[in-house]
Design a protein around this motif. Structure first.
Motif, PDB file in Angstrom:
ATOM      1  N   ASP A   1     -51.845-100.361  53.255  1.00 10.81           N
ATOM      2  CA  ASP A   1     -50.840 -99.360  53.622  1.00 10.81           C
ATOM      3  C   ASP A   1     -50.343 -99.594  55.046  1.00 10.81           C
ATOM      4  OD1 ASP A   1     -51.159 -98.201  51.177  1.00 10.81           O
ATOM      5  OD2 ASP A   1     -52.258 -96.444  51.889  1.00 10.81           O
ATOM      6  N   ALA A   2     -51.263 -99.907  55.944  1.00 10.10           N
ATOM      7  CA  ALA A   2     -50.881-100.113  57.344  1.00 10.10           C
ATOM      8  C   ALA A   2     -49.943-101.302  57.493  1.00 10.10           C
ATOM      9  CB  ALA A   2     -52.136-100.309  58.200  1.00 10.10           C
ATOM     10  N   LYS A   3     -50.224-102.380  56.774  1.00 11.24           N
ATOM     11  CA  LYS A   3     -49.382-103.575  56.890  1.00 11.24           C
ATOM     12  C   LYS A   3     -47.974-103.308  56.370  1.00 11.24           C
ATOM     13  CE  LYS A   3     -53.323-106.750  56.485  1.00 11.24           C
ATOM     14  NZ  LYS A   3     -53.211-107.602  57.682  1.00 11.24           N
ATOM     15  N   VAL A   4     -47.875-102.513  55.300  1.00  8.67           N
ATOM     16  CA  VAL A   4     -46.548-102.204  54.750  1.00  8.67           C
ATOM     17  C   VAL A   4     -45.809-101.239  55.676  1.00  8.67           C
ATOM     18  CG1 VAL A   4     -45.284-101.184  52.833  1.00  8.67           C
ATOM     19  CG2 VAL A   4     -47.281-102.610  52.379  1.00  8.67           C
ATOM     20  N   THR A   5     -46.456-100.156  56.059  1.00  8.65           N
ATOM     21  CA  THR A   5     -45.775 -99.124  56.846  1.00  8.65           C
ATOM     22  C   THR A   5     -45.515 -99.556  58.284  1.00  8.65           C
ATOM     23  OG1 THR A   5     -47.912 -98.053  57.311  1.00  8.65           O
ATOM     24  CG2 THR A   5     -46.646 -97.241  55.417  1.00  8.65           C
ATOM     25  N   ASN A   6     -46.225-100.575  58.770  1.00  4.38           N
ATOM     26  CA  ASN A   6     -45.938-101.140  60.095  1.00  4.38           C
ATOM     27  C   ASN A   6     -44.811-102.167  60.046  1.00  4.38           C
ATOM     28  OD1 ASN A   6     -47.902 -99.605  61.343  1.00  4.38           O
ATOM     29  ND2 ASN A   6     -49.464-101.215  61.277  1.00  4.38           N
ATOM     30  N   ASP A   7     -44.172-102.292  58.871  1.00  2.00           N
ATOM     31  CA  ASP A   7     -43.025-103.181  58.709  1.00  2.00           C
ATOM     32  C   ASP A   7     -43.400-104.638  58.948  1.00  2.00           C
ATOM     33  OD1 ASP A   7     -40.403-103.673  58.035  1.00  2.00           O
ATOM     34  OD2 ASP A   7     -39.604-103.306  60.035  1.00  2.00           O
ATOM     35  N   GLN A   8     -44.593-105.027  58.410  1.00  4.90           N
ATOM     36  CA  GLN A   8     -45.070-106.381  58.639  1.00  4.90           C
ATOM     37  C   GLN A   8     -45.134-107.229  57.370  1.00  4.90           C
ATOM     38  OE1 GLN A   8     -48.767-104.963  60.766  1.00  4.90           O
ATOM     39  NE2 GLN A   8     -48.296-106.767  62.040  1.00  4.90           N
ATOM     40  N   LEU A   9     -45.365-106.596  56.211  1.00  3.78           N
ATOM     41  CA  LEU A   9     -45.651-107.363  54.996  1.00  3.78           C
ATOM     42  C   LEU A   9     -44.374-107.685  54.223  1.00  3.78           C
ATOM     43  CD1 LEU A   9     -47.912-108.591  53.296  1.00  3.78           C
ATOM     44  CD2 LEU A   9     -48.084-106.420  52.064  1.00  3.78           C
ATOM     45  N   GLY A  10     -44.190-108.973  53.902  1.00  2.74           N
ATOM     46  CA  GLY A  10     -42.970-109.414  53.240  1.00  2.74           C
ATOM     47  C   GLY A  10     -43.025-109.432  51.728  1.00  2.74           C
ATOM     48  N   SER A  11     -44.212-109.637  51.142  1.00  5.75           N
ATOM     49  CA  SER A  11     -44.318-109.681  49.681  1.00  5.75           C
ATOM     50  C   SER A  11     -45.755-109.407  49.285  1.00  5.75           C
ATOM     51  CB  SER A  11     -43.865-111.038  49.130  1.00  5.75           C
ATOM     52  OG  SER A  11     -44.640-112.097  49.667  1.00  5.75           O
ATOM     53  N   LEU A  12     -45.929-108.878  48.095  1.00  5.57           N
ATOM     54  CA  LEU A  12     -47.261-108.541  47.606  1.00  5.57           C
ATOM     55  C   LEU A  12     -47.256-108.506  46.094  1.00  5.57           C
ATOM     56  CD1 LEU A  12     -47.994-104.724  47.727  1.00  5.57           C
ATOM     57  CD2 LEU A  12     -45.739-105.634  48.291  1.00  5.57           C
ATOM     58  N   PHE A  13     -48.439-108.547  45.534  1.00 11.61           N
ATOM     59  CA  PHE A  13     -48.613-108.328  44.101  1.00 11.61           C
ATOM     60  C   PHE A  13     -48.963-106.861  43.919  1.00 11.61           C
ATOM     61  CE2 PHE A  13     -51.175-108.357  40.167  1.00 11.61           C
ATOM     62  CZ  PHE A  13     -50.255-108.938  39.316  1.00 11.61           C
ATOM     63  N   GLY A  14     -48.118-106.098  43.208  1.00 14.61           N
ATOM     64  CA  GLY A  14     -48.349-104.662  43.151  1.00 14.61           C
ATOM     65  C   GLY A  14     -47.757-104.008  41.923  1.00 14.61           C
ATOM     66  N   TYR A  15     -47.734-102.667  41.962  1.00 15.30           N
ATOM     67  CA  TYR A  15     -47.358-101.827  40.826  1.00 15.30           C
ATOM     68  C   TYR A  15     -45.923-101.311  40.961  1.00 15.30           C
ATOM     69  CZ  TYR A  15     -52.416-101.416  39.972  1.00 15.30           C
ATOM     70  OH  TYR A  15     -53.747-101.668  39.731  1.00 15.30           O
ATOM     71  N   THR A  16     -45.345-100.977  39.811  1.00 15.08           N
ATOM     72  CA  THR A  16     -44.037-100.329  39.827  1.00 15.08           C
ATOM     73  C   THR A  16     -44.113 -98.968  40.514  1.00 15.08           C
ATOM     74  OG1 THR A  16     -44.557 -99.566  37.591  1.00 15.08           O
ATOM     75  CG2 THR A  16     -43.041-101.415  37.787  1.00 15.08           C
ATOM     76  N   GLY A  17     -45.151 -98.191  40.183  1.00 17.40           N
ATOM     77  CA  GLY A  17     -45.284 -96.861  40.761  1.00 17.40           C
ATOM     78  C   GLY A  17     -46.043 -96.859  42.076  1.00 17.40           C
ATOM     79  N   GLY A  18     -47.260 -97.424  42.076  1.00 17.45           N
ATOM     80  CA  GLY A  18     -48.121 -97.364  43.245  1.00 17.45           C
ATOM     81  C   GLY A  18     -47.682 -98.240  44.391  1.00 17.45           C
ATOM     82  N   SER A  19     -46.741 -99.156  44.161  1.00 19.24           N
ATOM     83  CA  SER A  19     -46.263-100.023  45.243  1.00 19.24           C
ATOM     84  C   SER A  19     -44.769 -99.800  45.502  1.00 19.24           C
ATOM     85  CB  SER A  19     -46.530-101.492  44.907  1.00 19.24           C
ATOM     86  OG  SER A  19     -47.910-101.727  44.726  1.00 19.24           O
ATOM     87  N   ILE A  20     -43.892-100.165  44.540  1.00 17.62           N
ATOM     88  CA  ILE A  20     -42.461 -99.985  44.773  1.00 17.62           C
ATOM     89  C   ILE A  20     -42.142 -98.516  45.030  1.00 17.62           C
ATOM     90  CG2 ILE A  20     -40.150-100.199  43.789  1.00 17.62           C
ATOM     91  CD1 ILE A  20     -41.109-102.620  42.226  1.00 17.62           C
ATOM     92  N   GLY A  21     -42.607 -97.627  44.139  1.00 18.12           N
ATOM     93  CA  GLY A  21     -42.302 -96.211  44.277  1.00 18.12           C
ATOM     94  C   GLY A  21     -42.958 -95.588  45.495  1.00 18.12           C
TER      95      GLY A  21
ATOM     96  N   TYR B   1     -44.390 -96.958  48.292  1.00 18.48           N
ATOM     97  CA  TYR B   1     -43.996 -97.434  49.619  1.00 18.48           C
ATOM     98  C   TYR B   1     -42.538 -97.120  49.939  1.00 18.48           C
ATOM     99  CZ  TYR B   1     -48.484 -99.798  49.898  1.00 18.48           C
ATOM    100  OH  TYR B   1     -49.827-100.070  49.935  1.00 18.48           O
ATOM    101  N   SER B   2     -41.697 -97.055  48.921  1.00 16.23           N
ATOM    102  CA  SER B   2     -40.314 -96.637  49.154  1.00 16.23           C
ATOM    103  C   SER B   2     -40.291 -95.202  49.678  1.00 16.23           C
ATOM    104  CB  SER B   2     -39.491 -96.753  47.877  1.00 16.23           C
ATOM    105  OG  SER B   2     -39.384 -98.113  47.466  1.00 16.23           O
ATOM    106  N   GLY B   3     -41.196 -94.369  49.163  1.00 17.19           N
ATOM    107  CA  GLY B   3     -41.298 -93.004  49.651  1.00 17.19           C
ATOM    108  C   GLY B   3     -41.854 -92.929  51.057  1.00 17.19           C
ATOM    109  N   LEU B   4     -42.914 -93.688  51.323  1.00 20.87           N
ATOM    110  CA  LEU B   4     -43.533 -93.664  52.651  1.00 20.87           C
ATOM    111  C   LEU B   4     -42.607 -94.211  53.732  1.00 20.87           C
ATOM    112  CD1 LEU B   4     -47.182 -94.863  51.820  1.00 20.87           C
ATOM    113  CD2 LEU B   4     -46.443 -92.557  52.469  1.00 20.87           C
TER     114      LEU B   4
END
Length: 546
Positions: free
Chosen positions: A304-324, A326-329
């Motif tokens: 979560d920290a890597k995504v919300t700190n605007d650092q992570l460019g790509s990941l293996f993740g979920y439609t809801g738990g990742s795209i949905g 993190y788009s909200g956060l």
């Protein structure tokens, strides 16, 4: 004397006639008999005389989606309505913790012999297999119960023979009321995800091949796509279990990292030459700083920290738990946008051999009736309610009409209680107050649930992209090992997996030179991988013959 012989002859003829009648009606009689776990046969009740049970005990996990607002499943809207309809009072028994904790409590419960009426678990994967659980009386065979007292589930299975094959063991036993995914879109929920806004900033196209991915990751590392003037970007995060169990990037090489089905022949991907090619690529990406240095020790908070700190460019993740999620956060970020990428191939226009795609049935969240249950016929009828095409199906997929959903132009539409919860609950937890379809249970999941659960266009597009860009023909179907096979297989794989996990990470991080790959394969062979393949082959052969 003649009179005595004539009497005896008449008696013999009567006996023979009675035997003939019994023999001819054997098939009909078998419909009124159920097999108990100990082999004893018991007459089954006339379906018309069976009502719902007055009460029953139910053991199973309280999923986090529901646990946010419920002490037990009795607090969930679907079960409150079910009690009103059936009159059945349920005493839910929920194990504490998650994962290994639940498994331990499950095993302790079985060992105690003090079993509830029904047990929700992945019975397909229990030690020694479900057939053995039926033989030892832990649970009961359900075929005849479903035929006689579960008309809704029985119809679905007969209308979907491939699904019926999945829920039936090699010995012909149906052992649980299953959780079933009712549409292909419900079977795909994970894949590679990328920062679309970073691609746009750098003027890059979505990568589709391994070579294109490498160029994009290099650009993410050096091109300052987050615009902060620092080279702090982390191009890619894929974790060890992702490599091992799902196969992002592995599928580009035509294999699965674990056991896979090559046209009826079981193979183990990590001893194939292609796996060395995959490891070589991952090692190069790690050494060049393209793969997150923390990939082997990642947890949810750090991710979560890597995504919300605007650092992570790509990941293996979920439609809801990742795209949905993190788009909200990152809702306040002016440009933040995640999109799905196709499963990568080696050549342009190619297609990945494997990716995440569930089968309609895999065993999770399914309910068996225990050998201690006194009224299995009534319990079967109670469980079958959820599989009804109208009332039960709507209840467990959409909840209470007028509260959690409304019918709008014939479509069950979630209300703001779900989509914009007044108490600030995330949609997953708002749904958990009412239904089970958003995580699983003895029911048929409705695609109209996921069409609303994924509100963003990027989420809907992800399903289409991931479905279209992987063949998944080599994924192993839901086979089952028998008692002896299960014990031997688990014995082999316990130590082998520990060695495998540690060594693959060492290869990727460069701590183990790839020149030792043949030694790695030799060690796996010495630990019994060939025998494990034989056991999986036997299970696949039986599955094909079901």
């Amino acid at each position: 004397m003649k009179r005595e012989m004539k009497t005896l002859s008449s008696f013999v003829m009567v006996v023979m006639f009675l035997l003939l009648v019994v023999g001819c009606s054997g098939n009909e009689a078998s419909n009124n008999v159920k097999e108990k776990g100990d082999g004893e046969k018991k007459e089954m009740k006339n379906p018309e005389e069976v009502g719902y049970p007055e009460q029953l005990t139910y053991w199973g996990e309280l999923h986090p989606n529901a646990a946010q607002t419920a002490q037990t499943l009795n607090d969930v809207g679907a079960y409150q309505a079910l009690e009103e309809i059936t009159g059945t009072k349920v005493e839910f028994k929920h194990p504490s913790g998650e994962g290994a904790d639940i498994t331990e409590q499950f095993n302790l419960m079985l060992a105690s012999g003090k079993l509830p009426d029904v047990i929700e678990y992945n019975w397909r994967t229990v030690p020694k297999g479900p057939d053995n659980a039926i033989k030892d009386g832990t649970i009961i065979r359900l075929n005849e119960l479903i035929e006689n007292y579960a008309p809704n589930l029985n119809k679905y299975l007969n209308d979907n023979p491939e699904v019926k094959k999945m829920v039936t063991t090699d010995e012909g036993n149906i052992y649980s009321f299953p959780f079933l995914r009712g549409d292909e879109k419900l079977m795909v929920f994970m894949g590679m995800i990328i920062r679309q806004d970073w691609l746009d900033t750098l003027g890059l196209d979505t990568p589709t091949t391994i070579a294109e991915w490498e160029e994009v990751l290099k650009a993410f590392k050096t091109g300052d796509p987050n615009g902060n003037g620092k080279q702090d970007e982390i191009p890619l995060l894929v974790q060890p279990n992702d490599f091992k169990n799902i196969g992002p990037f592995v599928g580009a090489y035509g294999i699965h990292a674990q056991f896979y089905n090559d046209n009826g022949t079981v193979k183990y991907g990590s001893i194939q030459p292609q796996f060395k090619e995959f490891l070589t690529t991952m090692n190069r990406w790690y050494e060049n700083g393209l793969l997150d240095a923390d990939f082997a020790a990642m947890d949810g908070k750090l991710l979560d920290a890597k995504v919300t700190n605007d650092q992570l460019g790509s990941l293996f993740g979920y439609t809801g738990g990742s795209i949905g999620r993190y788009s909200g956060l990152m809702g306040d970020h002016p440009k933040f946008k995640l999109t799905a990428t196709p499963h990568p191939a080696l050549e342009e226009g190619g297609i990945s051999a494997t990716a995440q795609k569930a089968f309609p049935y895999e065993g999770y969240h399914s309910v068996a009736i225990s050998g201690k249950a006194e009224n299995p016929e009534a319990i079967a009828k109670w469980l079958d309610f959820a599989y009804s095409e109208e009332e039960g199906h709507m209840l467990f997929n959409f909840g209470i009409e007028g509260e959690s959903y409304e019918m709008i132009d014939g479509f069950p539409t979630y209300t703001e209680e779900i989509t914009n919860n007044p108490d600030g609950l995330p949609m997953a937890n708002a749904l958990g107050k009412y239904i089970r379809a958003n995580y699983g249970g003895p029911l048929i999941q409705d695609v109209r649930y996921v069409e609303q659960y994924l509100p963003l266009p990027e989420q809907k597009e992800a399903l289409d992209i991931w479905i279209k860009t992987a063949e998944n023909k080599i994924n192993m179907p839901p086979t089952t090992l028998n008692a002896d096979e299960s014990e031997e297989f688990n014995s082999i794989m316990s130590d082998l997996n520990t060695y495998y996990d540690e060594t693959v990470i060492r290869f990727i991080m460069g701590e183990e030179p790839l020149s030792n790959f043949d030694d790695f394969v030799g060690t796996l062979e010495g630990m019994g991988i060939e025998r494990a393949i034989e056991l999986q082959q036997a299970a696949l052969d039986r599955y094909i013959k079901r």
